[in-house]
Write an enzyme that holds these catalytic residues in place. Structure first.
Site, PDB file in Angstrom:
ATOM      1  N   HIS A 147      -3.185  -2.835  -5.622  1.00 15.14           N
ATOM      2  CA  HIS A 147      -3.438  -2.371  -4.252  1.00 15.14           C
ATOM      3  C   HIS A 147      -4.932  -2.481  -3.941  1.00 15.14           C
ATOM      4  CE1 HIS A 147      -3.689   1.156  -1.199  1.00 15.14           C
ATOM      5  NE2 HIS A 147      -3.577  -0.007  -0.583  1.00 15.14           N
ATOM      6  N   SER A 205       0.817  -1.216   0.000  1.00 12.68           N
ATOM      7  CA  SER A 205       0.000   0.000   0.000  1.00 12.68           C
ATOM      8  C   SER A 205       0.851   1.266   0.000  1.00 12.68           C
ATOM      9  CB  SER A 205      -0.915   0.041   1.209  1.00 12.68           C
ATOM     10  OG  SER A 205      -0.507  -0.833   2.190  1.00 12.68           O
ATOM     11  N   ASN A 218      -3.317   6.685  -0.645  1.00 10.30           N
ATOM     12  CA  ASN A 218      -2.622   6.768   0.650  1.00 10.30           C
ATOM     13  C   ASN A 218      -1.757   8.014   0.736  1.00 10.30           C
ATOM     14  OD1 ASN A 218      -3.820   4.607   1.768  1.00 10.30           O
ATOM     15  ND2 ASN A 218      -2.165   3.165   1.337  1.00 10.30           N
ATOM     16  N   GLU A 255      -6.320  -0.012  -6.886  1.00  9.51           N
ATOM     17  CA  GLU A 255      -5.280   0.821  -7.501  1.00  9.51           C
ATOM     18  C   GLU A 255      -4.331  -0.101  -8.263  1.00  9.51           C
ATOM     19  OE1 GLU A 255      -4.344   4.918  -5.051  1.00  9.51           O
ATOM     20  OE2 GLU A 255      -3.603   3.040  -4.214  1.00  9.51           O
TER      21      GLU A 255
END
Ligand code: T1G
Length: 646
Positions: free
Chosen positions: A420, A399, A470, A432
């Site tokens: 992800h 991540s 993130n 992702e």
């Protein structure tokens, strides 16, 4: 021809052909009105079947027309013309009959559906209410509670449920069109839905309970309350009055900010893979290996199993493997109990487990989901490089970490990619797809194809610390820490974010996800000399005390069976850090919280865009809405900030 007429005996078959989803565009509406006129005067026609070419019945009004000036004929008028026809009309439903499409079918005098068909009025998901009579005709065919959940909940129902509820008259066992024509031949006169009395409710308390539950969950999305009001009017008012008021509500909502935002997200979600790399011919994938049976690994394995793939789960030893297997079986069993898995045995038969990587010798794709540490992941990839076929794709579920570095371990880095997933991986729609520099185009296409097969929204991302989501979250989480130093409290920040429409605030979210993940990331960044200045140590101090959130009973809040409480200890740590930063004990105006949070979010998002990590602002909105709880009816941070700027 968008709308054509053919004859089967004395039955006219009116067919709509408007790919991709037979949306009721202006041409379709005009064509239908002409078909009513033509069949009404045709002496050789006793009845009419309304059918659609292609993969689905009408999936609604053409949403692309909503931002254009309205053009006649309008859908309500077309439906009234069909309903008023002197010859019975039968709707033959396959694929999805949604929104204006179901409203069309409700205007017909009978409905027959393919066994796999689904029917719904999802207008609320676009910030609207049904605008062509659905709120008035549906309660005249089905019980009030069902009408309420379909219209205010927006979820489609199956053909089986529709038959049981009285929404349709039959499910085709053979050829749908043939059976629709046969049904039409049995009808001697039109049965007009609008002339029926409302079915009503056998349990008014249940209706009110459902309604208040939906209002509570609306969290600021206006269309849900409007839909409940419209259904109540449909049940209470004379039909014509309810129709007129329903239409007025629809027209008012259509030009609302929320409806604009929801249209934006609707089309943005469908454009995330409109990239030439994603359009290459994908490699075939049937056998998937998953390394690591922790929360993410088990979730990914379950998601793949539930979508028809063969999965081999690998863990380092028997104990961990047993734990991972139980997690996967737990997810599959509970999904089967909820009727989401018609054939559990068939799914389990495609599930294998092993501790030896050799079990992956014939895998088409392997997804690594082990501990978030670069060294550990590199070791896994080195092993995979040795045992897998050279054409197998190797994906990492990291991540944050550098996917280029992980790819660099391989003999052929072009077969590495980042996938992800978001937790819980078998539920969260966002994926992702992280593209390292050397990735082969057909590997990108394979990942894009996989996201569709898994029912996910795949978004392409470049490689940076935290990719799109993130990275942006780290930025507004850091801003939230600065807000604490400037005088705000965790519950004040969280309340402001919930009022804005987030399901939870940034501190509540950290307590749910666990503070240790971000702590590990901050320590890594500190070691790499990449620290934000001034560096705020509040979260680190909580972690040093073992306050990792819900899982340790304490984080930003205290968690006990008495519920979630603000923590005096946390407030004292915040006060100490403020002092160390030369800030006395300020108070902070709540109305300034969201501008700060959104400001930090959009600044980082603009950087992500400028660096080419995200392909478009729309992609960023899709990520933040589907992965980080950004309120859908605000359209995402980029749409919202640009709407404010305009
Ligand atoms: N209008 C215009 N385009 C539409 C559309 C629509 N209603 N629905 C889909 N498309 C396009 C979509 O953009 C994509 O285009 C392609 O079709 C395939 O869609 C008066 C006011 C039907 C279940 O909310 O839920 O009726 O990207 O990729 O996964 O009361 O599309 O290929 O160029 O989603 O197989 C109510 C919306 C409208 C249903 C198919 N109807 N659509 O899913 O394909 S409001 C809806 C869907 C209304 C009335 C009111 C799904 C689908 P492109 P896709 P899919």
């Amino acid at each position: 021809m968008t709308v054509s007429i053919a004859k089967q005996g004395r039955v006219a078959v009116v067919t709509i052909d408007n790919p991709p989803v037979n949306a009721s565009s202006q041409a379709v509406r005009a064509g239908l009105l002409e078909a009513v006129a033509a069949t009404e005067v045709d002496p050789d026609v006793d009845a009419v079947v309304l059918a659609c070419a292609g993969r689905t019945f009408v999936a609604g009004a053409d949403v692309r027309e909503f931002d254009l000036p309205p053009v006649e004929p309008h859908l309500p008028d077309v439906i009234i013309a069909i309903e008023a026809a002197s010859k019975p009309w039968v709707a033959a439903i396959h694929g999805t009959a949604l929104g204006g499409g179901l409203e069309l079918a409700l205007g017909c005098h009978a409905r027959i559906a393919d066994a796999k068909a689904r029917m719904g009025l999802p207008e609320v998901t676009l910030g609207l209410v049904p605008g062509a009579g659905g709120t008035v005709r549906l309660p005249r065919l089905v019980e009030a509670e069902l009408a309420l959940t379909m219209i205010a909940g927006g979820k489609p129902i199956s053909a089986k449920a529709a038959l049981e509820a009285g929404l349709i008259d039959a499910i085709a066992t053979g050829d749908l069109l043939e059976e629709a024509v046969a049904l039409a031949n049995t009808l001697d006169a039109p049965r007009r839905t609008l002339e029926k009395a409302v079915v009503g409710t056998t349990n008014p308390d249940a209706f009110d309970k459902t309604a208040s539950g939906l209002r509570r969950k609306a969290r600021g999305q206006v269309s849900i309350g409007a839909a409940i009001d419209a259904v109540e009017r449909g049940l209470r008012l004379p039909a014509q009055k309810a129709l007129a008021e329903g239409r007025a509500t629809f027209l008012a909502l259509k030009s609302s900010d929320q409806a604009h935002a929801l249209r934006h997200i609707f089309f943005a979600e469908r454009a995330t893979l409109a990239d030439p790399r994603a359009k290459q011919t994908p490699r075939p994938v049937t056998r998937i290996g998953v390394i690591g049976g922790g929360t993410m690994g088990a979730g990914i394995a379950s998601a793949c199993l539930m979508r028809g793939f063969h999965v081999t789960l690998i863990e380092r030893d028997d104990t961990s493997l047993a734990a991972g297997t139980n997690r996967v079986r737990g997810t599959l069993d509970s999904s089967a109990e909820r009727g989401l898995l018609p054939d559990l045995n068939a799914v389990v038969a495609r599930f294998e487990t092993a501790t030896d990587y050799a079990a992956l010798a014939d895998a088409d794709l392997v997804i690594e989901a082990v501990f978030e540490d670069l060294e550990v992941k590199n070791q896994v990839f080195a092993q995979l490089d040795a045992v897998t076929r050279p054409d197998a794709i190797l994906a990492t579920n990291t991540s944050y970490l550098d996917v280029n570095a992980i790819a660099g371990v391989l003999t052929d880095p072009s077969r590495a990619i980042g996938l992800h997933f978001f937790s819980p991986a078998h539920i969260m729609k966002l994926l992702e797809i992280v593209l390292p520099d050397m990735v082969a185009e057909d590997v990108v296409a394979t990942a894009a194809n996989l996201s569709k097969s898994l029912g996910k929204i795949g978004v392409l991302s470049g490689v940076c610390d935290g990719f799109i989501g993130n990275r942006i979250m780290s930025a507004y989480r850091a801003e939230a820490d600065r807000l604490l130093i400037d005088g705000a409290t965790p519950e004040q920040v969280d309340a402001a974010m919930r009022d804005y429409g987030f399901p939870m605030g940034v501190f509540e979210m950290q307590d749910l996800a666990g503070l240790d993940i971000a702590w590990a990331m901050r320590k890594r960044r500190l070691a790499e000399g990449r620290i934000s200045d001034p560096y705020i140590r509040i979260a680190d101090r909580l972690c040093e005390m073992g306050r990792f959130g819900q899982k340790t009973g304490a984080g930003w809040y205290d968690h006990s069976d008495k519920g979630v409480q603000p923590s005096e200890l946390v407030m004292s740590i915040i006060a100490e850090e403020r002092q160390m930063m030369g800030k006395a004990d300020p108070s902070f105006p709540t109305e300034h919280v969201m501008p700060r949070i959104l400001g930090a979010m959009t600044r980082e998002a603009e950087a992500v865009l400028a660096e080419g990590i995200a392909r478009s602002a729309d992609d960023i909105d899709v990520v933040m809405v589907n992965g980080y709880g950004f309120p859908r009816w605000k359209g995402g941070p980029m749409f919202a900030s640009r709407a404010v700027a305009d």
